[in-house]
Scaffold this active site. Structure first.
Site, PDB file in Angstrom:
ATOM      1  CD  GLU A   1      39.246  29.891  35.204  1.00  0.00           C
ATOM      2  OE1 GLU A   1      38.584  28.920  34.794  1.00  0.00           O
ATOM      3  OE2 GLU A   1      39.368  30.952  34.570  1.00  0.00           O
TER       4      GLU A   1
ATOM      5  CE  LYS B   1      41.372  49.781  26.422  1.00  0.00           C
ATOM      6  NZ  LYS B   1      41.902  50.829  27.302  1.00  0.00           N
TER       7      LYS B   1
ATOM      8  CG  ASP C   1      44.422  48.302  27.833  1.00  0.00           C
ATOM      9  OD1 ASP C   1      43.644  47.871  28.709  1.00  0.00           O
ATOM     10  OD2 ASP C   1      44.344  49.452  27.355  1.00  0.00           O
TER      11      ASP C   1
ATOM     12  CG  HIS D   1      37.053  22.490  37.471  1.00  0.00           C
ATOM     13  ND1 HIS D   1      37.552  23.752  37.680  1.00  0.00           N
ATOM     14  CD2 HIS D   1      36.859  22.373  36.127  1.00  0.00           C
ATOM     15  CE1 HIS D   1      37.653  24.377  36.519  1.00  0.00           C
ATOM     16  NE2 HIS D   1      37.259  23.568  35.558  1.00  0.00           N
TER      17      HIS D   1
END
Length: 403
Positions: A99, A228, A303, A398
């Site tokens: 990103e 998760k 993870d 941006h």
């Protein structure tokens, strides 16, 4: 050494199975054979995937059916001054991401934090959980099981801890739903993230429950852990490490470096992160904590799926005597500095940047330090984004970075 083409031909003929190649060749050759098979089937060119910088056997415990590696750009922000219980001093924070503008934004936030004298960070609670679900006949039997667990927690502790040389069972909390009884086991897993450790230990304890009571184990994970998946229990009770970072930024620093005011940032935080998130029914009340958690997870071998819980965070901002008090609290940050992906060479080097690779002294100190560092990174990211919104520079930032 076997030839990759020969191995690929044996798979195509049915003589070998795709997952059996490491039994007949070294790991790199097996990966090369799989690339040939995938290239032939898909038409893809996997030269870049096959150009990785570590022996494939290093990844043996991290992946199956390996064909190569997905390489993600890694950068650093900082150094930022951290006053933590486990990490202290000027620290570079490694982030891996695709990103654009993320590191520039986080780095700006960290620069402001540094200009204010640095951030404070503390782990306030820790414990990896696993919650099996048991079937009982009725609510009376459920109550009997709950009573048995409360009277025999030491028995469960002994059974669980026989499976591990490092893990420590901290407590067991029962939850009853009709003829279902969930037992939420919480462990101190030291410097390991500890999910596998907790699972194995809980299985041993669950065997004792079945032997000594009328309950029947239905599933070793009953989703009350919760791993998760978005879950309020993690936001309230925590999972892994609960960690908070904060900073007091003088008004002059806010105005000069962020081009806005403490009042503007506090109002944006209230209306966006608190009211907006509440209206959305969000479990996290923050701007983009997931960005920093994900990037630091990838850089340090965590993870990646546990970003779901790791981004369960609340950002606060208030004006104190004209200055800006700013904090971020991550309720369930599941991190480790040993085991899993931390053994991969580039991820191990990411941990080295923070000085936290391997076991800490005392045990658990390195994982605490990693949690504190991630919290400070998230603090910088939150500060920068809210300030960009306050100064109305978000879109122009941006645009200027070509993202």
């Amino acid at each position: 050494m076997s030839d990759p083409a020969d191995l690929a031909a044996k798979v195509e003929s049915g003589e070998l199975r795709f997952h059996e190649l490491e039994e007949h060749a070294d790991a790199d050759t097996a990966a090369a054979a799989r690339r040939l098979l995938v290239e032939e089937q898909s038409g893809a060119d996997l030269d870049a995937v096959g150009d990785y910088g570590f022996p494939a056997e290093v990844a043996d415990s991290a992946i199956e059916n390996m064909i190569g590696a997905a390489q993600i750009p890694m950068g650093v922000v900082g150094p930022v001054s951290i006053d933590g219980a486990a990490v202290s001093g000027d620290t570079y924070l490694p982030l891996a991401t695709t990103e654009g503008a993320l590191l520039a934004s986080v780095n700006r936030g960290c620069s402001v934090i540094d200009g204010a004298g640095g951030a404070t960070a503390r782990v306030t609670k820790s414990g990896m959980t696993r919650a099996p679900v048991f079937r009982v006949a009725d609510v009376a039997e459920a109550e009997a099981l709950v009573s048995w667990v409360r009277d025999n927690e030491q028995v469960l502790k002994e059974a669980a801890e026989e499976t591990t040389s490092h893990g420590e069972l901290l407590d067991v909390t029962p939850y009853v739903v009709g003829d279902n009884v969930f037992l939420r086991f919480r462990y101190d897993t030291k410097d390991a993230m500890g999910m596998n450790m907790a699972t194995i230990a809980t299985r041993a304890a669950a065997d004792v429950v079945e032997e000594e009571t009328t309950a029947s184990l239905v599933a070793l994970s009953g989703n009350l852990c919760t791993d998760k998946k978005p879950a309020a229990i993690n936001a309230v009770e925590g999972r892994g490490r609960s960690v908070t970072a904060d900073v007091l930024i003088p008004r002059a620093v806010v105005e000069e470096k962020l081009h806005t005011t403490p009042e503007a940032i506090a109002e944006i935080n209230t209306r966006k992160n608190l009211v907006g998130s509440a209206k959305a029914g969000s479990l996290g009340f923050n701007a983009h904590v997931a960005n920093v958690v994900a990037a630091m997870f990838l850089a340090t071998g965590q993870d990646a799926a546990q970003v779901v819980e790791g981004s369960n965070a609340i950002t606060t901002a208030e004006v104190k005597e004209g200055d800006l008090y700013f904090s971020v609290s991550l309720a369930s940050l599941e991190v480790g500095t040993v085991g899993g992906g931390t053994k991969l060479p580039t991820q191990a080097e990411g941990l080295d940047v923070l000085g936290v690779r391997g076991s800490g002294d005392p045990a658990g100190a390195n994982a605490d330090a990693l949690a504190e560092a991630i919290a400070v990174g998230a603090l910088g990211g939150e500060l920068s984004l809210l300030a960009a919104l306050g100064s109305r520079h978000l879109s122009s930032a941006h645009e200027s970075l070509g993202r």
